[in-house]
Design a protein around this motif. Structure first.
Motif, PDB file in Angstrom:
ATOM      1  N   PRO A   1      -3.836 -13.526  16.272  1.00 46.69           N
ATOM      2  CA  PRO A   1      -2.997 -14.623  16.662  1.00 46.69           C
ATOM      3  C   PRO A   1      -1.616 -14.893  15.956  1.00 46.69           C
ATOM      4  CG  PRO A   1      -5.088 -15.520  15.796  1.00 46.69           C
ATOM      5  CD  PRO A   1      -4.950 -14.075  15.545  1.00 46.69           C
ATOM      6  N   SER A   2      -1.628 -14.220  14.836  1.00 46.16           N
ATOM      7  CA  SER A   2      -0.229 -14.046  14.325  1.00 46.16           C
ATOM      8  C   SER A   2      -0.168 -12.666  13.114  1.00 46.16           C
ATOM      9  CB  SER A   2       0.021 -15.247  13.524  1.00 46.16           C
ATOM     10  OG  SER A   2      -0.518 -15.712  12.446  1.00 46.16           O
ATOM     11  N   PRO A   3       0.964 -12.158  12.928  1.00 49.69           N
ATOM     12  CA  PRO A   3       1.178 -10.855  12.051  1.00 49.69           C
ATOM     13  C   PRO A   3       0.451 -11.268  10.767  1.00 49.69           C
ATOM     14  CG  PRO A   3       3.013 -11.339  13.212  1.00 49.69           C
ATOM     15  CD  PRO A   3       2.327 -12.538  13.467  1.00 49.69           C
ATOM     16  N   ILE A   4      -0.469 -10.364  10.121  1.00 47.40           N
ATOM     17  CA  ILE A   4      -1.001 -10.484   8.848  1.00 47.40           C
ATOM     18  C   ILE A   4      -0.071  -9.230   8.047  1.00 47.40           C
ATOM     19  CG2 ILE A   4      -2.980 -10.122   7.719  1.00 47.40           C
ATOM     20  CD1 ILE A   4      -4.611 -10.694  10.387  1.00 47.40           C
ATOM     21  N   PRO A   5       0.264  -9.930   6.737  1.00 46.49           N
ATOM     22  CA  PRO A   5       0.798  -9.170   5.734  1.00 46.49           C
ATOM     23  C   PRO A   5      -0.206  -8.023   5.180  1.00 46.49           C
ATOM     24  CG  PRO A   5       1.559 -11.254   5.317  1.00 46.49           C
ATOM     25  CD  PRO A   5       0.242 -11.490   6.470  1.00 46.49           C
ATOM     26  N   LEU A   6       0.113  -6.884   5.031  1.00 48.96           N
ATOM     27  CA  LEU A   6      -0.662  -5.828   4.765  1.00 48.96           C
ATOM     28  C   LEU A   6      -0.675  -5.908   3.133  1.00 48.96           C
ATOM     29  CD1 LEU A   6      -0.506  -2.624   6.831  1.00 48.96           C
ATOM     30  CD2 LEU A   6      -2.180  -4.123   6.694  1.00 48.96           C
ATOM     31  N   PRO A   7      -1.690  -5.655   2.422  1.00 45.57           N
ATOM     32  CA  PRO A   7      -1.640  -5.430   0.887  1.00 45.57           C
ATOM     33  C   PRO A   7      -0.948  -4.164   0.492  1.00 45.57           C
ATOM     34  CG  PRO A   7      -3.898  -4.991   1.519  1.00 45.57           C
ATOM     35  CD  PRO A   7      -3.140  -5.751   2.658  1.00 45.57           C
ATOM     36  N   PRO A   8      -0.422  -3.968  -0.705  1.00 51.67           N
ATOM     37  CA  PRO A   8       0.140  -2.699  -0.924  1.00 51.67           C
ATOM     38  C   PRO A   8      -1.334  -1.664  -0.958  1.00 51.67           C
ATOM     39  CG  PRO A   8       0.735  -4.323  -2.665  1.00 51.67           C
ATOM     40  CD  PRO A   8      -0.113  -4.835  -1.823  1.00 51.67           C
ATOM     41  N   LEU A   9      -0.909  -0.489  -0.691  1.00 54.60           N
ATOM     42  CA  LEU A   9      -1.753   0.377  -0.349  1.00 54.60           C
ATOM     43  C   LEU A   9      -1.448   1.753  -1.135  1.00 54.60           C
ATOM     44  CD1 LEU A   9      -1.994   0.751   3.730  1.00 54.60           C
ATOM     45  CD2 LEU A   9      -3.419  -0.549   1.990  1.00 54.60           C
ATOM     46  N   ASN A  10      -2.470   2.075  -1.981  1.00 56.52           N
ATOM     47  CA  ASN A  10      -2.414   3.314  -3.014  1.00 56.52           C
ATOM     48  C   ASN A  10      -2.843   4.431  -2.162  1.00 56.52           C
ATOM     49  OD1 ASN A  10      -1.802   4.674  -5.181  1.00 56.52           O
ATOM     50  ND2 ASN A  10      -3.644   3.990  -6.280  1.00 56.52           N
ATOM     51  N   MET A  11      -1.945   5.157  -1.652  1.00 50.00           N
ATOM     52  CA  MET A  11      -2.181   6.544  -1.181  1.00 50.00           C
ATOM     53  C   MET A  11      -1.720   7.565  -1.887  1.00 50.00           C
ATOM     54  SD  MET A  11      -1.652   5.376   3.014  1.00 50.00           S
ATOM     55  CE  MET A  11       0.102   4.945   2.835  1.00 50.00           C
ATOM     56  N   GLN A  12      -2.236   8.800  -1.790  1.00 53.16           N
ATOM     57  CA  GLN A  12      -1.780   9.919  -2.104  1.00 53.16           C
ATOM     58  C   GLN A  12      -1.391  10.962  -1.102  1.00 53.16           C
ATOM     59  OE1 GLN A  12      -4.777   8.694  -3.669  1.00 53.16           O
ATOM     60  NE2 GLN A  12      -3.388   7.485  -4.803  1.00 53.16           N
ATOM     61  N   ASP A  13      -0.413  12.029  -1.288  1.00 57.60           N
ATOM     62  CA  ASP A  13      -0.200  12.956  -0.532  1.00 57.60           C
ATOM     63  C   ASP A  13      -0.821  13.917  -0.849  1.00 57.60           C
ATOM     64  OD1 ASP A  13       1.372  14.050  -2.491  1.00 57.60           O
ATOM     65  OD2 ASP A  13       3.115  13.783  -1.575  1.00 57.60           O
ATOM     66  N   GLY A  14      -0.889  15.098  -0.056  1.00 63.14           N
ATOM     67  CA  GLY A  14      -1.542  16.374  -0.239  1.00 63.14           C
ATOM     68  C   GLY A  14      -1.192  17.009  -1.555  1.00 63.14           C
ATOM     69  N   ASP A  15      -0.178  16.665  -2.342  1.00 63.94           N
ATOM     70  CA  ASP A  15       0.172  17.164  -3.874  1.00 63.94           C
ATOM     71  C   ASP A  15      -0.631  16.103  -4.812  1.00 63.94           C
ATOM     72  OD1 ASP A  15       1.169  19.450  -2.663  1.00 63.94           O
ATOM     73  OD2 ASP A  15       3.070  18.146  -2.531  1.00 63.94           O
ATOM     74  N   GLY A  16      -1.188  14.909  -4.353  1.00 64.94           N
ATOM     75  CA  GLY A  16      -1.748  14.138  -5.270  1.00 64.94           C
ATOM     76  C   GLY A  16      -0.535  12.839  -5.651  1.00 64.94           C
ATOM     77  N   LYS A  17       0.570  13.187  -5.165  1.00 58.54           N
ATOM     78  CA  LYS A  17       1.502  12.189  -5.342  1.00 58.54           C
ATOM     79  C   LYS A  17       1.277  10.882  -4.744  1.00 58.54           C
ATOM     80  CE  LYS A  17       5.058  15.601  -6.421  1.00 58.54           C
ATOM     81  NZ  LYS A  17       6.366  16.343  -5.721  1.00 58.54           N
ATOM     82  N   SER A  18       1.671   9.667  -5.383  1.00 62.27           N
ATOM     83  CA  SER A  18       1.517   8.320  -4.720  1.00 62.27           C
ATOM     84  C   SER A  18       2.284   8.083  -3.701  1.00 62.27           C
ATOM     85  CB  SER A  18       1.652   7.431  -6.133  1.00 62.27           C
ATOM     86  OG  SER A  18       1.408   6.036  -5.422  1.00 62.27           O
ATOM     87  N   VAL A  19       1.971   7.709  -2.571  1.00 60.33           N
ATOM     88  CA  VAL A  19       2.882   7.318  -1.369  1.00 60.33           C
ATOM     89  C   VAL A  19       2.187   6.047  -0.796  1.00 60.33           C
ATOM     90  CG1 VAL A  19       3.568   9.723  -0.998  1.00 60.33           C
ATOM     91  CG2 VAL A  19       1.375   8.776   0.191  1.00 60.33           C
ATOM     92  N   GLY A  20       3.321   5.337  -0.266  1.00 59.70           N
ATOM     93  CA  GLY A  20       2.687   4.095   0.553  1.00 59.70           C
ATOM     94  C   GLY A  20       3.571   4.134   1.720  1.00 59.70           C
ATOM     95  N   LEU A  21       3.428   2.576   2.372  1.00 64.30           N
ATOM     96  CA  LEU A  21       3.894   2.600   3.834  1.00 64.30           C
ATOM     97  C   LEU A  21       5.282   2.084   3.770  1.00 64.30           C
ATOM     98  CD1 LEU A  21       1.066   1.024   5.743  1.00 64.30           C
ATOM     99  CD2 LEU A  21       1.811   3.401   5.679  1.00 64.30           C
ATOM    100  N   ASP A  22       5.903   1.815   2.501  1.00 62.84           N
ATOM    101  CA  ASP A  22       7.249   1.121   2.264  1.00 62.84           C
ATOM    102  C   ASP A  22       8.286   2.031   2.832  1.00 62.84           C
ATOM    103  OD1 ASP A  22       6.148  -0.876   1.045  1.00 62.84           O
ATOM    104  OD2 ASP A  22       6.538  -0.086  -1.217  1.00 62.84           O
ATOM    105  N   SER A  23       8.156   3.505   3.008  1.00 64.65           N
ATOM    106  CA  SER A  23       9.169   4.404   3.457  1.00 64.65           C
ATOM    107  C   SER A  23       9.167   4.302   4.869  1.00 64.65           C
ATOM    108  CB  SER A  23       8.820   5.788   2.696  1.00 64.65           C
ATOM    109  OG  SER A  23       7.573   6.099   3.374  1.00 64.65           O
ATOM    110  N   LEU A  24       8.162   3.525   5.473  1.00 61.33           N
ATOM    111  CA  LEU A  24       8.383   3.435   7.061  1.00 61.33           C
ATOM    112  C   LEU A  24       8.816   1.956   7.461  1.00 61.33           C
ATOM    113  CD1 LEU A  24       4.702   5.199   7.682  1.00 61.33           C
ATOM    114  CD2 LEU A  24       7.127   6.207   7.791  1.00 61.33           C
ATOM    115  N   ARG A  25       9.419   1.377   6.395  1.00 61.43           N
ATOM    116  CA  ARG A  25       9.664  -0.062   6.770  1.00 61.43           C
ATOM    117  C   ARG A  25      10.785  -0.010   7.949  1.00 61.43           C
ATOM    118  NH1 ARG A  25       7.809  -5.141   4.890  1.00 61.43           N
ATOM    119  NH2 ARG A  25       6.714  -3.883   3.469  1.00 61.43           N
ATOM    120  N   GLY A  26      10.765  -0.751   8.772  1.00 59.69           N
ATOM    121  CA  GLY A  26      11.665  -0.846   9.746  1.00 59.69           C
ATOM    122  C   GLY A  26      11.125  -0.032  10.965  1.00 59.69           C
TER     123      GLY A  26
END
Length: 197
Positions: free
Chosen positions: A39-64
């Motif tokens: 019914p209305s947008p829901i803020p996502l929690p921070p997501l602790n993801m890793q890339d193929g090299d094991g480095k931490s990545v999130g969705l912040d770089s996709l903002r916009g």
């Protein structure tokens, strides 16, 4: 002491479910597959993801950008069946401002993800993994596959439960509306597992 831990876990799980999936959503009403719009947008929690090299990545770089966040696992046959279409679509959707992220919620981590991608000939999707328990709880992922529809502000506006035909006409309309920031509607529901739900 054990019952205290269970109680805290139940309360935390309830809070997370309430935060991610409000009681008014169709998903909370007990449906099992299809398109569920909030019914209305829901803020996502921070997501602790890793890339193929094991480095931490999130969705912040996709903002916009709008994001199609697909949650999958190597042991989930319908999940694996969706990956080639998502791989083909990723470069096309990137031109419209819609990012495609396939997040492996698999205990095998990067090695399992890499093996699955190699077996399927995946070329465009990037490896993204994370702790299965933490991510499934944080995102309210009760079943797989699940695809979160995330707007340009980084909020979840809906989700697709089940293996979708992402290249079908309804899905194309859904993804175009998401990329352009237009309202999503139930008639944009993609075909799920061979039949519309």
């Amino acid at each position: 002491m054990r019952s205290d831990r269970l109680s805290r876990r139940a309360v935390l799980g309830g809070l997370l479910a309430g935060t991610i999936l409000p009681a008014s959503s169709s998903w909370a009403a007990g449906s099992t597959a299809g398109l569920f719009l909030h019914p209305s947008p829901i803020p996502l929690p921070p997501l602790n993801m890793q890339d193929g090299d094991g480095k931490s990545v999130g969705l912040d770089s996709l903002r916009g950008k709008a994001v199609l966040l697909n949650l999958w696992a190597s042991w989930c046959t319908p999940c694996v069946a969706e990956l080639p279409a998502l791989d083909r679509m990723k470069p096309l959707l990137a031109r419209t401002g819609l990012a495609v992220v396939a997040l492996a919620i698999d205990r095998g981590g990067v090695a399992t993800c890499r093996a699955t991608f190699a077996r399927l000939g995946i070329q465009s999707l990037e490896i993204r993994t994370g702790d299965p328990r933490i991510l499934t709880e944080a995102l309210g992922a009760r079943v797989l596959p699940i695809t979160l529809l995330i707007d340009r502000k980084g909020d979840e506006v809906g989700r697709v439960i089940g293996a979708a035909d992402w290249e079908g006409a309804s899905a194309v309309r859904l993804l175009a509306a998401l990329a352009e920031g237009r309202p999503l509607s139930p008639d944009m529901a993609p075909t799920i597992g061979g039949g519309k739900r």
